[in-house]
Scaffold this active site. Structure first.
Site, PDB file in Angstrom:
ATOM      1  N   GLU A 108       8.182  -2.703  11.407  1.00  0.00           N
ATOM      2  CA  GLU A 108       7.389  -2.119  10.313  1.00  0.00           C
ATOM      3  C   GLU A 108       7.725  -0.639  10.149  1.00  0.00           C
ATOM      4  OE1 GLU A 108       5.430  -2.434   7.931  1.00  0.00           O
ATOM      5  OE2 GLU A 108       4.043  -4.113   8.121  1.00  0.00           O
ATOM      6  N   ASP A 109       7.512  -0.143   8.946  1.00  0.00           N
ATOM      7  CA  ASP A 109       7.659   1.284   8.705  1.00  0.00           C
ATOM      8  C   ASP A 109       6.426   2.057   9.189  1.00  0.00           C
ATOM      9  OD1 ASP A 109       6.043   0.060   6.802  1.00  0.00           O
ATOM     10  OD2 ASP A 109       7.023   0.974   5.074  1.00  0.00           O
ATOM     11  N   ASP A 112      -1.163   1.600   9.032  1.00  0.00           N
ATOM     12  CA  ASP A 112      -2.221   2.502   8.585  1.00  0.00           C
ATOM     13  C   ASP A 112      -3.561   1.874   9.004  1.00  0.00           C
ATOM     14  OD1 ASP A 112      -3.401   4.592   7.126  1.00  0.00           O
ATOM     15  OD2 ASP A 112      -3.283   3.516   5.245  1.00  0.00           O
ATOM     16  N   PHE A 161      -0.501  11.131   3.643  1.00  0.00           N
ATOM     17  CA  PHE A 161       0.344  10.159   2.956  1.00  0.00           C
ATOM     18  C   PHE A 161       1.782  10.648   3.002  1.00  0.00           C
ATOM     19  CE2 PHE A 161       2.291   7.960  -0.614  1.00  0.00           C
ATOM     20  CZ  PHE A 161       1.888   6.662  -0.340  1.00  0.00           C
ATOM     21  N   ARG A 174      12.131   6.843  -1.522  1.00  0.00           N
ATOM     22  CA  ARG A 174      12.572   6.032  -0.375  1.00  0.00           C
ATOM     23  C   ARG A 174      13.851   6.566   0.259  1.00  0.00           C
ATOM     24  NH1 ARG A 174       9.617   1.211  -0.135  1.00  0.00           N
ATOM     25  NH2 ARG A 174       9.109   0.275  -2.134  1.00  0.00           N
TER      26      ARG A 174
HETATM   27  P1  5GP Z   1      -2.147  -1.035   6.214  1.00  0.00           P
HETATM   28  O1  5GP Z   1      -2.356  -2.474   5.830  1.00  0.00           O
HETATM   29  O2  5GP Z   1      -1.795  -0.830   7.664  1.00  0.00           O
HETATM   30  O3  5GP Z   1      -3.323  -0.172   5.801  1.00  0.00           O
HETATM   31  O4  5GP Z   1      -0.992  -0.470   5.321  1.00  0.00           O
HETATM   32  C1  5GP Z   1       0.299  -0.790   5.545  1.00  0.00           C
HETATM   33  C2  5GP Z   1       1.143  -0.530   4.347  1.00  0.00           C
HETATM   34  O5  5GP Z   1       0.568   0.483   3.485  1.00  0.00           O
HETATM   35  C3  5GP Z   1       2.474   0.015   4.782  1.00  0.00           C
HETATM   36  O6  5GP Z   1       3.389  -1.026   5.069  1.00  0.00           O
HETATM   37  C4  5GP Z   1       2.857   0.865   3.599  1.00  0.00           C
HETATM   38  O7  5GP Z   1       3.447   0.047   2.623  1.00  0.00           O
HETATM   39  C5  5GP Z   1       1.542   1.385   3.069  1.00  0.00           C
HETATM   40  N1  5GP Z   1       1.235   2.732   3.602  1.00  0.00           N
HETATM   41  C6  5GP Z   1       0.276   3.075   4.474  1.00  0.00           C
HETATM   42  N2  5GP Z   1       0.297   4.404   4.728  1.00  0.00           N
HETATM   43  C7  5GP Z   1       1.310   4.904   4.002  1.00  0.00           C
HETATM   44  C8  5GP Z   1       1.857   6.223   3.839  1.00  0.00           C
HETATM   45  O8  5GP Z   1       1.446   7.232   4.405  1.00  0.00           O
HETATM   46  N3  5GP Z   1       2.918   6.323   2.986  1.00  0.00           N
HETATM   47  C9  5GP Z   1       3.442   5.245   2.318  1.00  0.00           C
HETATM   48  N4  5GP Z   1       4.476   5.490   1.524  1.00  0.00           N
HETATM   49  N5  5GP Z   1       2.958   4.013   2.451  1.00  0.00           N
HETATM   50  C10 5GP Z   1       1.906   3.834   3.287  1.00  0.00           C
END
Ligand code: 5GP
Length: 189
Positions: A108-109, A112, A161, A174
């Protein structure tokens, strides 16, 4: 405040600060690949990238691994606002391969709230891999809503963010080599 001179001009004015440099990311991925190599010595690994954000993590990690690895990808969409996810996940592209009996590393990148990964982890676990672990380049622990088994983490970052190195806002940024924070005016409505 970092020097932004190396950021391509069309993006420079949108950026607040550099959170992680390309060199920091590269060094950390080298360390993580060495850990993965140790843990999976003598085995073969299927690395599964979550599109699109994890593309650079996948390619940079895979090139550093010494254990034999194959690659597959999933694409998911997570409903929510522009910058937060709701946990309601839809699979846009599923794996090409059957993962039953395989050692799988989900890449995963960023994690959050953890809701997207929680869904993906449970979904993949139900396919009966021999093992299933998660590597995420970034995590925002202060935002976590569910408890997750993150085996490998690149960096813990604060609740900002970020974009770059595969991460986007509205499909932009990206391709930046660094991970940067955006000025709030860019993404806050
Ligand atoms: P989660 O379900 O953990 O809240 O969110 C995961 C997804 O939200 C990540 O795979 C990404 O696509 C997006 N996301 C969460 N935080 C960030 C951030 O700081 N920057 C970006 N570009 N995407 C985020």
């Amino acid at each position: 405040m970092s020097d932004l001179a190396h950021i391509p001009a069309p993006f420079r004015d949108d950026i607040d600060d550099v959170v992680l440099t390309a060199e920091q990311i590269s060094d950390r991925l080298t360390e993580l690949a060495a850990e993965v190599d140790r843990d999976y010595a003598g085995r073969e690994l299927l690395i599964v990238g979550v599109l699109k954000g994890a593309i650079f993590v996948m390619s940079d990690l895979a090139r550093r691994l010494h254990v034999p690895s194959s690659m597959d990808f999933m694409a998911v969409s997570s409903y929510g606002s522009a910058t937060t996810s709701s946990g309601t996940v839809r699979i846009l592209k599923d794996l090409d391969t059957d993962i039953e009996g395989q050692d799988v590393l989900l890449v995963e990148d960023i994690v959050d709230s953890g809701l997207t990964l929680d869904y993906l982890f449970k979904n993949l676990r139900s396919r009966k891999p021999a093992s299933l672990e998660v590597l995420s380049l970034l995590t925002k622990p202060s935002r976590r809503e569910v408890d997750l088994p993150l085996r490998y983490v690149g960096f813990e970052i604060p609740d900002v963010f970020v974009v770059g190195y595969g991460l986007d806002f509205a499909e932009r940024y990206r391709g930046l080599s660094d991970i940067v924070s955006l000025k709030p005016g860019i993404y806050a409505s």
